[in-house]
Design a protein around this motif. Structure first.
Motif, PDB file in Angstrom:
ATOM      1  N   ARG A 329     -15.232  14.373  10.645  1.00 59.36           N
ATOM      2  CA  ARG A 329     -15.889  15.204   9.628  1.00 59.36           C
ATOM      3  C   ARG A 329     -16.083  14.426   8.335  1.00 59.36           C
ATOM      4  N   ILE A 330     -15.101  13.591   7.971  1.00 55.63           N
ATOM      5  CA  ILE A 330     -15.227  12.794   6.751  1.00 55.63           C
ATOM      6  C   ILE A 330     -16.423  11.860   6.831  1.00 55.63           C
ATOM      7  N   LEU A 331     -16.599  11.275   7.989  1.00 58.37           N
ATOM      8  CA  LEU A 331     -17.704  10.331   8.168  1.00 58.37           C
ATOM      9  C   LEU A 331     -19.035  11.048   8.381  1.00 58.37           C
ATOM     10  N   GLY A 332     -18.979  12.389   8.441  1.00 62.97           N
ATOM     11  CA  GLY A 332     -20.216  13.147   8.593  1.00 62.97           C
ATOM     12  C   GLY A 332     -20.735  13.170   9.990  1.00 62.97           C
ATOM     13  N   LEU A 346     -26.235   7.620  12.804  1.00 68.01           N
ATOM     14  CA  LEU A 346     -25.291   6.766  13.515  1.00 68.01           C
ATOM     15  C   LEU A 346     -24.363   7.635  14.359  1.00 68.01           C
ATOM     16  N   THR A 347     -23.645   7.003  15.256  1.00 69.24           N
ATOM     17  CA  THR A 347     -22.637   7.712  16.037  1.00 69.24           C
ATOM     18  C   THR A 347     -21.294   7.030  15.862  1.00 69.24           C
ATOM     19  N   VAL A 348     -20.240   7.809  16.064  1.00 70.79           N
ATOM     20  CA  VAL A 348     -18.888   7.265  16.042  1.00 70.79           C
ATOM     21  C   VAL A 348     -18.245   7.653  17.371  1.00 70.79           C
ATOM     22  N   PRO A 349     -18.417   6.834  18.386  1.00 68.67           N
ATOM     23  CA  PRO A 349     -17.855   7.192  19.693  1.00 68.67           C
ATOM     24  C   PRO A 349     -16.339   7.116  19.688  1.00 68.67           C
ATOM     25  N   VAL A 350     -15.734   7.913  20.550  1.00 68.71           N
ATOM     26  CA  VAL A 350     -14.290   7.871  20.733  1.00 68.71           C
ATOM     27  C   VAL A 350     -13.997   6.949  21.907  1.00 68.71           C
ATOM     28  N   LEU A 351     -13.152   5.942  21.671  1.00 71.21           N
ATOM     29  CA  LEU A 351     -12.895   4.902  22.660  1.00 71.21           C
ATOM     30  C   LEU A 351     -11.445   4.919  23.119  1.00 71.21           C
ATOM     31  N   GLY A 395     -17.440  -1.436   8.461  1.00 66.92           N
ATOM     32  CA  GLY A 395     -16.082  -0.989   8.712  1.00 66.92           C
ATOM     33  C   GLY A 395     -15.327  -0.712   7.419  1.00 66.92           C
ATOM     34  N   VAL A 396     -15.496  -1.584   6.428  1.00 66.96           N
ATOM     35  CA  VAL A 396     -14.833  -1.377   5.136  1.00 66.96           C
ATOM     36  C   VAL A 396     -15.312  -0.080   4.493  1.00 66.96           C
ATOM     37  N   LEU A 397     -16.614   0.154   4.504  1.00 64.94           N
ATOM     38  CA  LEU A 397     -17.156   1.367   3.881  1.00 64.94           C
ATOM     39  C   LEU A 397     -16.699   2.610   4.630  1.00 64.94           C
ATOM     40  N   ALA A 398     -16.641   2.529   5.956  1.00 62.44           N
ATOM     41  CA  ALA A 398     -16.144   3.664   6.739  1.00 62.44           C
ATOM     42  C   ALA A 398     -14.676   3.923   6.430  1.00 62.44           C
ATOM     43  N   VAL A 402     -12.956   7.254   4.775  1.00 60.57           N
ATOM     44  CA  VAL A 402     -11.835   7.956   5.405  1.00 60.57           C
ATOM     45  C   VAL A 402     -10.677   8.100   4.421  1.00 60.57           C
ATOM     46  N   LEU A 403     -10.323   7.002   3.763  1.00 60.32           N
ATOM     47  CA  LEU A 403      -9.217   7.059   2.805  1.00 60.32           C
ATOM     48  C   LEU A 403      -9.514   8.033   1.673  1.00 60.32           C
ATOM     49  N   GLU A 404     -10.736   8.008   1.182  1.00 56.71           N
ATOM     50  CA  GLU A 404     -11.116   8.921   0.100  1.00 56.71           C
ATOM     51  C   GLU A 404     -11.023  10.370   0.557  1.00 56.71           C
ATOM     52  N   GLY A 405     -11.465  10.626   1.784  1.00 58.13           N
ATOM     53  CA  GLY A 405     -11.396  11.978   2.311  1.00 58.13           C
ATOM     54  C   GLY A 405      -9.979  12.460   2.525  1.00 58.13           C
ATOM     55  N   LEU A 406      -9.095  11.553   2.957  1.00 59.45           N
ATOM     56  CA  LEU A 406      -7.709  11.927   3.192  1.00 59.45           C
ATOM     57  C   LEU A 406      -6.936  12.090   1.887  1.00 59.45           C
ATOM     58  N   ILE A 407      -7.299  11.315   0.892  1.00 55.86           N
ATOM     59  CA  ILE A 407      -6.635  11.405  -0.411  1.00 55.86           C
ATOM     60  C   ILE A 407      -6.958  12.724  -1.101  1.00 55.86           C
TER      61      ILE A 407
END
Length: 409
Positions: A329-332, A346-351, A395-398, A402-407
């Motif tokens: 959800r954070i990554l949209g 973009l997609t974020v597949p679960v691996l 990867g850094v931006l993602a 994530v860190l911003e969303g969790l904070i």
């Protein structure tokens, strides 16, 4: 950061990395981590197990968000396995500061010690000790290939081996741990995605096979009079390949030690290490049992004794589903099992992955998650390991998102 870290522990001939625990190369990497922390005004500390922590805010407040990975390597390993997660952690913090992010929870960056197990044969020593999955007594019995014990190596590096052990109070400060890692496979390359999220780590372990025969002269001993342990070992290597191929698993004999190791001598001992992994426990058990059965049959046929010892084992790790879904959800984007295209296109597949990680060890005691960055060749544990700069920045931006969303819960 890459330029400063790049030459540390790199072998001049192979061009691979030999950053083994409690060695000068390890010390150089640790000094690099300390410098990165101090440059950013972070509080740096080393815990009782030698893991390094860099803190923004007071971790004693609890519910901290932590990211990072490890800096050690396998023999002649690549530049990205581990270090990408640590470099990206510092870069993500820089990005959050550039954005003017308000930190409402403590943020930590960690370098876990001896993740690869390249020196003492057991992976994730730092995180296993901290989480209580490795006792001090067992850790004190670990030795390297030269017979140097873990306590002796730690003392030589300036650390106290009697202080190691479970560290529940420190881990209780952490509300979530997110590890970024280069993918060790080609799933993202095949799907065309730059970043993925880990779903689970396959169960995996390491088994030592000791084939004991009789040393003798290679030139004067008749073939029929030999008790050559190299022969059943070689047949066992082939058996491992056959069994894994028929069971959705992988099995590898990647390390071998021979005594007396002479060109003109029949060995008295061949010691080989099996690494095996599978999507589920049943398949893994079946493969290892079949390999051992074949090894014993071949050993008997050649008059050779065999001992099999399980040196390490990690059961299947299902990463925290709530944290994984929240990251999506954070990554949209929805992180369903097949991935979902969101507003970004973009997609974020679960691996799933067959590689072990500190995040997998810590998942037993706190919520953890992993982000993977695309590896265009799929090659890992090799100097050819690679990720493009564009994908690393993605990867850094993602990770920063994530860190911003969790904070900000």
């Amino acid at each position: 950061m890459w330029n400063d870290l790049h030459p540390l522990g790199r072998h001049p001939t192979t061009r691979g990395y030999r950053r083994y625990a409690w060695t000068p190369a390890d010390a150089e990497c640790r000094a690099w981590f300390t410098a990165q922390a101090e440059t950013r005004g972070l509080t740096h500390e080393i815990d009782r197990n030698g893991n390094q922590w860099a803190w923004l805010g007071d971790p004693a407040r609890g519910d901290a968000v932590v990211t990072g990975s490890h800096l050690d390597s396998v023999p002649d390993g690549g530049a990205f396995d581990g270090p990408l997660g640590v470099v990206s952690a510092f870069a993500a913090l820089d990005e959050l500061r550039r954005r003017g992010t308000a930190f409402t929870r403590p943020l930590g960056i960690v370098n876990f010690g001896d993740e690869e197990g390249a020196r003492f044969g057991l992976a994730c020593v730092g995180s296993r000790l901290s989480s209580g999955q490795l006792t001090r007594d067992r850790a004190h019995r670990l030795t390297d290939g030269d017979g140097i014990t873990l306590p002796r190596a730690m003392e030589a590096a300036g650390y106290d081996p009697d202080a190691i052990g479970a560290d529940p109070d420190r881990l209780a400060r952490i509300g979530a741990f997110v590890e970024l890692h280069v993918e060790q496979g080609r799933a993202l390359d095949l799907s065309g995605d730059a970043v993925g999220v880990a779903g689970a780590i396959w169960p995996h372990g390491r088994w030592r096979f000791d084939f004991r025969g009789e040393a003798n002269h290679a030139g004067t001993t008749r073939l029929t009079d030999r008790r050559d342990p190299m022969l059943p070992y070689a047949e066992t290597v082939l058996a491992a390949r056959r069994e894994a191929g028929s069971a959705r698993a992988v099995a590898t004999f990647g390390k071998v030690a021979v005594e007396p190791n002479g060109v003109n001598a029949i060995p008295s001992l061949v010691r080989g290490w099996l690494d095996s992994r599978a999507p589920d426990q049943r398949d893994l058990d079946a493969v290892v049992a079949a390999v051992e059965k074949a090894a014993r049959a071949h050993a008997d046929a050649h008059g050779v004794d065999l001992d099999v010892v399980r040196e390490s084992f990690t059961p299947v790790v299902e990463f925290d589903h709530a944290l994984r879904d929240r990251i999506g959800r954070i990554l949209g984007r929805d992180t369903g099992h097949t991935g979902h295209t969101g507003d970004t296109g973009l997609t974020v597949p679960v691996l799933g992955t067959g590689a072990g990680h500190d995040a997998g060890i810590l998942s037993a005691v706190l919520p953890t998650a992993m982000l993977f960055v695309r590896n265009p060749t799929g090659v890992s544990h090799s100097p050819a390991e690679y990720a493009t700069e564009d994908d690393c920045v993605t990867g850094v931006l993602a990770l920063a998102d994530v860190l911003e969303g969790l904070i900000h819960p």
